[in-house]
Scaffold this active site. Sequence first.
Site, PDB file in Angstrom:
ATOM      1  CB  ALA A  70      42.712  38.245  45.651  1.00  0.00           C
ATOM      2  CB  THR A  71      42.894  36.397  50.900  1.00  0.00           C
ATOM      3  OG1 THR A  71      43.493  37.696  50.988  1.00  0.00           O
ATOM      4  CG2 THR A  71      43.473  35.506  51.987  1.00  0.00           C
ATOM      5  CG  ASN A 150      50.239  45.209  46.815  1.00  0.00           C
ATOM      6  OD1 ASN A 150      51.181  44.495  46.453  1.00  0.00           O
ATOM      7  ND2 ASN A 150      49.923  45.351  48.083  1.00  0.00           N
ATOM      8  CB  SER A 197      40.104  41.005  44.864  1.00  0.00           C
ATOM      9  OG  SER A 197      39.329  41.251  46.017  1.00  0.00           O
ATOM     10  CG  HIS A 199      37.674  44.921  47.441  1.00  0.00           C
ATOM     11  ND1 HIS A 199      38.472  45.840  48.071  1.00  0.00           N
ATOM     12  CD2 HIS A 199      38.278  43.722  47.611  1.00  0.00           C
ATOM     13  CE1 HIS A 199      39.519  45.225  48.610  1.00  0.00           C
ATOM     14  NE2 HIS A 199      39.426  43.945  48.336  1.00  0.00           N
ATOM     15  CB  THR A 235      24.977  28.046  50.005  1.00  0.00           C
ATOM     16  OG1 THR A 235      24.576  26.964  50.848  1.00  0.00           O
ATOM     17  CG2 THR A 235      23.806  28.478  49.131  1.00  0.00           C
ATOM     18  CB  CYS A 321      46.793  43.393  53.438  1.00  0.00           C
ATOM     19  SG  CYS A 321      45.351  43.314  52.366  1.00  0.00           S
TER      20      CYS A 321
END
Length: 378
Positions: A70-71, A150, A197, A199, A235, A321
């Site tokens: 997400a960042t 969050n 995101s 995770h 890639t 974070c």
Amino acid sequence: MIYFDNAATTQPHKDVLDSFVKVNESVYFNPNSPHKMGLQAEKILLQAKERINNFLSPTQQYDVIFTSGATESNNIALKGIAYRKKQFANEIITSVLEHPSVLEVMRHLEEEGFILKYVDVTEDGQIDMEHLASLMTDKVGLVTCMYVNNIMGQIQPIEQIVELLKEYPKAHIHVDAVQALGKIPMKIQGVNSLSFSGHKFNGLKGQGLLLIDNKEKLEPIMHGGGQEYGLRSGTVNLAMNVSLVKAIALALDNLGERHRRLSSFNKELRTFFENYKGIYINSPENGAPQILNIAFSGVKGEVLVNAFSKLDIMVSTTSACSSKRGKLNEVLLAMDIREDKIEGSIRLSLGDTTTAQDIESFKKKFEIIYSEVKELLK
């Protein structure tokens, strides 16, 4: 171990891990290669994007961009939109409720000459819609608002914001939906872009997603081989992307039952904490069910995290974070919460793996910690 830090990260689902391994073993080809195996990989990539649209937005098709998290998604969206609009709509509206991966981008854009406006926050942690309406002008090119906070779990009025912005065609609304997917029913009709995101909903770290209603709105902020419409060169990690689709499918498959179960746990914990003097619940009652922020007024949050950890209970102070920065959380300050409650706040975040036994074990161990600190509580 009792794991109550699911807002920081979740345990990867076995089916997601299996999907990642299977694709790496059988379809490890580069989707940009011109040979038949490369074309096969490209076909699988396009099918993955189609499935994401079908899962998340069957009535409004988005351009799907796979990222590392997400960042990165927030940076691509916010900078890309802002740069495109700078000459004719250089005002940006945000709030202090946002995640650092949004707020730090906002502050960077302000340094580059954009006009940054902060919308007020109500005492229950909601965007003040009247104030937002007063900030809107035809110079506003970007509005950003997270779906579920969050730290506290409050759910923002995304539908109302979308409706308001219909009067301002230059304004693009970006939604950080990281804590929403798989936790609450999302209504994203009319949202211009969203970030996710993997995770956070039992996927893998390094899995990110950006949905945007029109990729041509974005100015590329990185350059290279032109993958992902030239907006995220590098890639393509096909195995990561396919397993992200699996994570999304699993997150949405049992949403109703998960929401009811987590809501029941949330209510049970709220009732439990009411019996303890000096313990305050910061999270609003109508917030997302997986996040419960509580305060031990008079005890430092970091001390509490260590105390719980010694009893094999994993919680956090704010977000993973920003919890090590050692400053009062802006979200709680914006909600006019007393500083001693902010300093003594911890976040319990439940998830797919949380069980009734976890809740019962937590209650018993909580009493041990409470008995150790109750003389310090205000």
